[in-house]
Design a protein around this motif. Structure first.
Motif, mmCIF file in Angstrom:
data_model
loop_
_atom_site.group_PDB
_atom_site.id
_atom_site.type_symbol
_atom_site.label_atom_id
_atom_site.label_comp_id
_atom_site.label_asym_id
_atom_site.label_seq_id
_atom_site.Cartn_x
_atom_site.Cartn_y
_atom_site.Cartn_z
ATOM 1 N N PHE A 113 4.189 -2.530 7.029
ATOM 2 C CA PHE A 113 4.469 -3.900 7.455
ATOM 3 C C PHE A 113 5.245 -4.735 6.665
ATOM 4 C CE2 PHE A 113 0.396 -3.973 5.867
ATOM 5 C CZ PHE A 113 0.259 -5.304 5.393
ATOM 6 N N LYS A 114 5.619 -5.816 7.116
ATOM 7 C CA LYS A 114 6.288 -6.919 6.009
ATOM 8 C C LYS A 114 5.401 -8.164 6.068
ATOM 9 C CE LYS A 114 10.681 -5.004 7.070
ATOM 10 N NZ LYS A 114 11.977 -5.285 6.293
ATOM 11 N N LYS B 208 4.644 -12.299 4.722
ATOM 12 C CA LYS B 208 5.268 -13.393 5.342
ATOM 13 C C LYS B 208 6.690 -13.762 4.678
ATOM 14 C CE LYS B 208 2.619 -16.470 2.238
ATOM 15 N NZ LYS B 208 1.703 -17.517 1.977
ATOM 16 N N ASN B 209 6.724 -13.029 3.353
ATOM 17 C CA ASN B 209 8.372 -13.139 2.733
ATOM 18 C C ASN B 209 9.123 -12.069 3.279
ATOM 19 O OD1 ASN B 209 7.332 -15.600 1.428
ATOM 20 N ND2 ASN B 209 6.386 -14.524 -0.199
ATOM 21 N N ASN B 210 8.784 -11.386 4.176
ATOM 22 C CA ASN B 210 9.723 -10.328 4.712
ATOM 23 C C ASN B 210 9.911 -9.016 3.524
ATOM 24 O OD1 ASN B 210 10.940 -9.225 6.957
ATOM 25 N ND2 ASN B 210 12.763 -9.837 6.191
ATOM 26 N N ASN B 211 8.810 -8.947 2.541
ATOM 27 C CA ASN B 211 8.743 -7.777 1.714
ATOM 28 C C ASN B 211 7.836 -6.593 2.464
ATOM 29 O OD1 ASN B 211 10.154 -9.258 -0.178
ATOM 30 N ND2 ASN B 211 8.135 -10.461 -1.005
ATOM 31 N N PRO B 212 8.121 -5.554 2.088
ATOM 32 C CA PRO B 212 7.462 -4.438 2.638
ATOM 33 C C PRO B 212 5.970 -4.326 2.138
ATOM 34 C CG PRO B 212 9.329 -3.743 1.232
ATOM 35 C CD PRO B 212 9.544 -5.126 1.380
ATOM 36 N N GLN B 213 5.070 -4.107 2.840
ATOM 37 C CA GLN B 213 3.778 -3.885 2.388
ATOM 38 C C GLN B 213 3.301 -2.451 2.758
ATOM 39 O OE1 GLN B 213 1.750 -5.910 0.361
ATOM 40 N NE2 GLN B 213 3.717 -7.080 -0.036
ATOM 41 N N LYS B 214 2.133 -1.979 2.450
ATOM 42 C CA LYS B 214 1.588 -0.984 2.806
ATOM 43 C C LYS B 214 -0.055 -0.930 2.366
ATOM 44 C CE LYS B 214 1.904 2.992 0.230
ATOM 45 N NZ LYS B 214 2.319 4.397 0.048
ATOM 46 N N ALA B 215 -0.786 -0.563 3.443
ATOM 47 C CA ALA B 215 -2.154 -0.947 3.641
ATOM 48 C C ALA B 215 -2.941 0.274 4.152
ATOM 49 C CB ALA B 215 -2.694 -2.017 4.153
ATOM 50 N N LYS B 216 -3.786 0.831 3.441
ATOM 51 C CA LYS B 216 -4.537 2.015 4.073
ATOM 52 C C LYS B 216 -5.746 1.362 4.665
ATOM 53 C CE LYS B 216 -3.278 5.056 0.523
ATOM 54 N NZ LYS B 216 -3.963 6.124 -0.373
ATOM 55 N N TYR B 217 -6.201 2.140 5.871
ATOM 56 C CA TYR B 217 -7.243 1.542 6.644
ATOM 57 C C TYR B 217 -8.148 2.629 7.396
ATOM 58 C CZ TYR B 217 -3.994 2.344 10.629
ATOM 59 O OH TYR B 217 -3.291 2.774 11.498
ATOM 60 N N SER B 218 -9.407 2.541 7.615
ATOM 61 C CA SER B 218 -10.418 3.446 7.884
ATOM 62 C C SER B 218 -11.195 2.470 8.803
ATOM 63 C CB SER B 218 -11.170 3.899 7.117
ATOM 64 O OG SER B 218 -10.427 4.897 6.095
ATOM 65 N N TYR B 219 -12.130 3.230 9.715
ATOM 66 C CA TYR B 219 -13.213 2.700 10.393
ATOM 67 C C TYR B 219 -14.622 3.296 10.379
ATOM 68 C CZ TYR B 219 -12.814 6.013 14.157
ATOM 69 O OH TYR B 219 -12.577 6.869 14.929
ATOM 70 N N ALA B 220 -15.585 2.527 10.558
ATOM 71 C CA ALA B 220 -16.952 3.028 10.425
ATOM 72 C C ALA B 220 -17.849 2.293 11.612
ATOM 73 C CB ALA B 220 -17.417 2.874 9.094
ATOM 74 N N GLU B 221 -18.590 2.910 12.039
ATOM 75 C CA GLU B 221 -19.349 2.466 13.169
ATOM 76 C C GLU B 221 -20.782 1.886 12.376
ATOM 77 O OE1 GLU B 221 -20.670 5.467 16.095
ATOM 78 O OE2 GLU B 221 -18.721 5.906 16.530
ATOM 79 N N GLY C 233 -5.531 -2.773 0.146
ATOM 80 C CA GLY C 233 -4.172 -2.580 -0.150
ATOM 81 C C GLY C 233 -3.545 -3.998 -0.095
ATOM 82 N N LEU C 234 -4.473 -5.027 0.272
ATOM 83 C CA LEU C 234 -3.837 -6.496 0.557
ATOM 84 C C LEU C 234 -4.324 -7.275 -0.331
ATOM 85 C CD1 LEU C 234 -3.999 -6.572 4.701
ATOM 86 C CD2 LEU C 234 -2.272 -6.011 3.138
#
Length: 97
Positions: free
Chosen positions: A18-19, A21-34, A52-53
């Protein structure tokens, strides 16, 4: 167990691009857990862990039970949109002082 300690076990099963607020590309890794919280032991909850944020993982808790990558990403994206709206109103309120 401490919720941050639980989050550290998850490395990020999925990737979101995603981008910022300054329109720079960002990459984040995500998972979920119950999870279950001690204050609400009868309520099934889902913790979405985003890395990654920043230095520490972002932890989002939802009452939705994602069974797929798509719903987990939707929870994460909905939070990012809300964050952008809050930043807009903060900026607007600070400029009007």
């Amino acid at each position: 167990m401490n919720i941050l300690d639980v989050a550290k076990f998850y490395k990020g099963k999925y990737v979101a691009n995603f981008k910022d607020k300054n329109n720079n590309p960002q990459k984040a890794k995500y998972s979920y857990a119950e999870i279950k919280l001690p204050a609400m032991p009868d309520k099934d909850l889902t913790m979405v862990i985003v890395k990654g944020l920043g230095l520490t993982p972002m932890i989002l808790i939802s009452n939705l039970a994602p069974e797929s990558k798509k719903l987990t990403k939707t929870i994460f994206e909905a939070y990012l949109k809300r964050w952008k709206v809050e930043e807009y109103f903060d900026l607007k309120n600070n400029n009007s002082i």
